[in-house]
Design an enzyme around this catalytic site. Structure first.
Site, mmCIF file in Angstrom:
data_model
loop_
_atom_site.group_PDB
_atom_site.id
_atom_site.type_symbol
_atom_site.label_atom_id
_atom_site.label_comp_id
_atom_site.label_asym_id
_atom_site.label_seq_id
_atom_site.Cartn_x
_atom_site.Cartn_y
_atom_site.Cartn_z
ATOM 1 N N CYS A 114 -18.776 -26.970 17.061
ATOM 2 C CA CYS A 114 -18.213 -25.616 17.157
ATOM 3 C C CYS A 114 -19.169 -24.622 17.817
ATOM 4 C CB CYS A 114 -17.822 -25.108 15.777
ATOM 5 S SG CYS A 114 -16.657 -26.192 14.980
ATOM 6 N N HIS A 254 -17.430 -17.650 15.468
ATOM 7 C CA HIS A 254 -16.587 -18.845 15.447
ATOM 8 C C HIS A 254 -15.480 -18.665 14.412
ATOM 9 C CE1 HIS A 254 -15.071 -22.805 15.245
ATOM 10 N NE2 HIS A 254 -15.720 -23.161 14.149
ATOM 11 N N ASN A 284 -8.928 -23.211 13.725
ATOM 12 C CA ASN A 284 -10.276 -23.548 14.191
ATOM 13 C C ASN A 284 -10.162 -24.441 15.424
ATOM 14 O OD1 ASN A 284 -12.813 -24.646 14.593
ATOM 15 N ND2 ASN A 284 -13.212 -25.050 12.423
HETATM 16 N N1 ACO Z 1 -3.127 -27.172 0.533
HETATM 17 C C1 ACO Z 1 -3.140 -27.056 -0.804
HETATM 18 N N2 ACO Z 1 -4.214 -27.384 -1.556
HETATM 19 C C2 ACO Z 1 -5.299 -27.852 -0.887
HETATM 20 C C3 ACO Z 1 -5.337 -27.993 0.515
HETATM 21 C C4 ACO Z 1 -4.176 -27.636 1.219
HETATM 22 N N3 ACO Z 1 -4.135 -27.718 2.571
HETATM 23 N N4 ACO Z 1 -6.553 -28.461 0.865
HETATM 24 C C5 ACO Z 1 -7.262 -28.620 -0.265
HETATM 25 N N5 ACO Z 1 -6.498 -28.256 -1.323
HETATM 26 C C6 ACO Z 1 -6.875 -28.253 -2.747
HETATM 27 C C7 ACO Z 1 -7.976 -29.218 -3.063
HETATM 28 O O1 ACO Z 1 -7.455 -30.511 -3.297
HETATM 29 C C8 ACO Z 1 -8.569 -28.606 -4.297
HETATM 30 O O2 ACO Z 1 -7.781 -28.932 -5.405
HETATM 31 P P1 ACO Z 1 -8.473 -29.288 -6.827
HETATM 32 O O3 ACO Z 1 -9.212 -28.029 -7.216
HETATM 33 O O4 ACO Z 1 -7.299 -29.627 -7.683
HETATM 34 O O5 ACO Z 1 -9.409 -30.425 -6.547
HETATM 35 C C9 ACO Z 1 -8.422 -27.092 -4.060
HETATM 36 O O6 ACO Z 1 -7.411 -26.970 -3.062
HETATM 37 C C10 ACO Z 1 -9.687 -26.432 -3.582
HETATM 38 O O7 ACO Z 1 -10.241 -27.191 -2.519
HETATM 39 P P2 ACO Z 1 -11.557 -26.760 -1.782
HETATM 40 O O8 ACO Z 1 -11.884 -27.743 -0.692
HETATM 41 O O9 ACO Z 1 -12.625 -26.448 -2.763
HETATM 42 O O10 ACO Z 1 -11.049 -25.388 -1.126
HETATM 43 P P3 ACO Z 1 -11.892 -24.255 -0.480
HETATM 44 O O11 ACO Z 1 -11.557 -22.992 -1.105
HETATM 45 O O12 ACO Z 1 -13.335 -24.630 -0.325
HETATM 46 O O13 ACO Z 1 -11.276 -24.206 1.013
HETATM 47 C C11 ACO Z 1 -11.815 -24.923 3.252
HETATM 48 C C12 ACO Z 1 -11.372 -25.352 1.854
HETATM 49 C C13 ACO Z 1 -10.769 -24.006 3.828
HETATM 50 C C14 ACO Z 1 -11.952 -26.168 4.120
HETATM 51 C C15 ACO Z 1 -13.170 -24.183 3.175
HETATM 52 O O14 ACO Z 1 -14.053 -24.903 2.361
HETATM 53 C C16 ACO Z 1 -13.832 -23.950 4.519
HETATM 54 O O15 ACO Z 1 -13.366 -23.184 5.329
HETATM 55 N N6 ACO Z 1 -14.993 -24.588 4.774
HETATM 56 C C17 ACO Z 1 -15.793 -24.322 5.983
HETATM 57 C C18 ACO Z 1 -15.180 -24.835 7.240
HETATM 58 C C19 ACO Z 1 -16.131 -24.591 8.390
HETATM 59 O O16 ACO Z 1 -16.774 -23.565 8.498
HETATM 60 N N7 ACO Z 1 -16.289 -25.570 9.275
HETATM 61 C C20 ACO Z 1 -17.348 -25.401 10.279
HETATM 62 C C21 ACO Z 1 -16.959 -25.639 11.588
HETATM 63 S S1 ACO Z 1 -15.803 -26.919 11.838
HETATM 64 C C22 ACO Z 1 -16.453 -28.004 12.975
HETATM 65 O O17 ACO Z 1 -17.619 -28.020 13.288
HETATM 66 C C23 ACO Z 1 -15.513 -29.025 13.582
#
Ligand code: ACO
Length: 327
Positions: A114, A254, A284
């Site tokens: 990214c 980003h 993203n």
């Molecule tokens: N729909 C519904 N529920 C979901 C979904 C979905 N699409 N995805 C995950 N959940 C659930 C999980 O199973 C979990 O349930 P549980 O608590 O029963 O286990 C709950 O939601 C929370 O999951 P988390 O992964 O902890 O959710 P979080 O609030 O952390 O959000 C996310 C996830 C959006 C991916 C976030 O962590 C994020 O944005 N991370 C950073 C991404 C990033 O910056 N990437 C860098 C660049 S990408 C690259 O280089 C290609």
């Protein structure tokens, strides 16, 4: 007077197919509400059959050249930042060189996930500062939809396809790229991967069965590192130019998660209108994300001469970096 590398044209190109959160509700166990509140994404663009990375990359490049009034035949170098090339070989950059008819340009791809567009601009800036007559086209382009497991709700809702481009030339004056800072930490590589289809985990029945060809992310861990790295690299950029937060006219970060963007805005004490947002429309798009945002900001008239534009990126690897531009 010193020669600076200056961005004189921008362009972008996106697939026409829109996939909304509601569309995803039919495919996996998710909801529009979860996706909006956790990520800020409402919809994303997804490439159709026969639409490949190089198609969007070339079109974005063409638009950047058109804006600058520069002929493709006059390009010296084409850099394409991508982690989803059409093929392992040749590079997307070579396909773009052919599509544009850039007869005398060198061409290569660059992989910094990214952060790729910031890395690409940074390389272009060094070339142009060494030889101010050079014209370098930098493109960030991705078709992430073909590296996503459409049965994995934790990743498939996040990503989108598209491309953005910037033309960099040398010009005397105090406008242009003021600084760039690049960083990495390979010790954390396992938090965000596409392991399969390289040479360590080659194409095999077993590896495909395990889904190694898909993006795998430990989202919560990546989130924590992303917010820390983005804030520190923004500060580093400002400090190295003797500027402070109040001097930022537009922040283009980003577009990975609206909560990361909000966090950064609050830590930097910026007004809402000083942070460019388009994650709601495109999700993203990895290396294309800042490139598309820069072009949209430019075409919306949000960039005017003399403005301090701060770009910051973070991605798998990990890689992160900044670029400060006096527009
Ligand atoms: N729909 C519904 N529920 C979901 C979904 C979905 N699409 N995805 C995950 N959940 C659930 C999980 O199973 C979990 O349930 P549980 O608590 O029963 O286990 C709950 O939601 C929370 O999951 P988390 O992964 O902890 O959710 P979080 O609030 O952390 O959000 C996310 C996830 C959006 C991916 C976030 O962590 C994020 O944005 N991370 C950073 C991404 C990033 O910056 N990437 C860098 C660049 S990408 C690259 O280089 C290609």
């Amino acid at each position: 007077m010193a020669v600076r590398a200056k961005i004189v044209g921008t362009g972008s190109s996106l697939p026409s197919r829109v996939v909304t959160n509601k569309d995803l509700e039919i495919m996996v166990d998710t909801s529009d509400e979860w996706i909006r509140t956790r990520t800020g994404i409402c919809e994303r663009r997804i490439a159709g059959e026969g639409e490949n990375n190089s198609l969007f990359a070339a079109e974005a490049g063409r638009r950047a050249l058109e804006m600058a009034g520069v002929d493709a035949a006059d390009l010296d170098l084409i850099l394409v930042a991508t982690m989803t090339p059409d093929m392992v070989m040749p590079s997307v950059a070579c396909l773009v060189q052919d599509a544009l008819g850039a007869g005398r340009a060198g061409a290569m791809d660059l992989m910094a996930t990214c952060s790729g567009f910031i890395y690409g601009l940074s390389v272009a800036e060094r070339f142009v500062r060494c030889d101010p007559s050079m014209k370098v086209l930098v493109i960030g382009s991705e078709v992430l939809s073909r590296r996503v497991n459409w049965e994995d709700r934790s990743t498939c809702v996040l990503f989108g396809d598209g491309a953005g481009a910037a033309l960099v030339i040398g010009e005397e004056g105090d406008r242009g790229i003021l600084s760039s800072h690049l960083h990495s930490d390979g010790s954390l590589w396992e938090l965000l991967t596409v392991k399969g289809c390289g040479t360590r985990f080659p194409v095999s029945h077993d590896n495909l069965e395990q889904g190694l060809q898909f993006i795998q992310m430990q989202g919560r861990e990546v989130f924590k590192h992303a917010v820390k790295a983005l804030e520190s690299v923004a500060l580093e950029a400002l400090e190295s130019n003797g500027l402070n937060m109040g001097d930022v006219d537009l922040l283009i970060a980003h577009q990975a998660n609206m909560r990361i963007l909000d966090f950064l805005r609050q830590r930097m004490g910026l007004e809402q209108d000083k942070v460019f947002i388009n994650i709601d429309k495109y999700g993203n798009t990895s290396a294309a994300s800042i490139a598309i945002a820069l072009d949209e900001a430019n075409r919306q008239g949000r960039l005017s001469p003399g403005m301090n534009v701060l770009m910051v990126a973070f991605g798998g690897g990990f890689t992160w970096g900044s670029m400060l531009v006096r527009w």
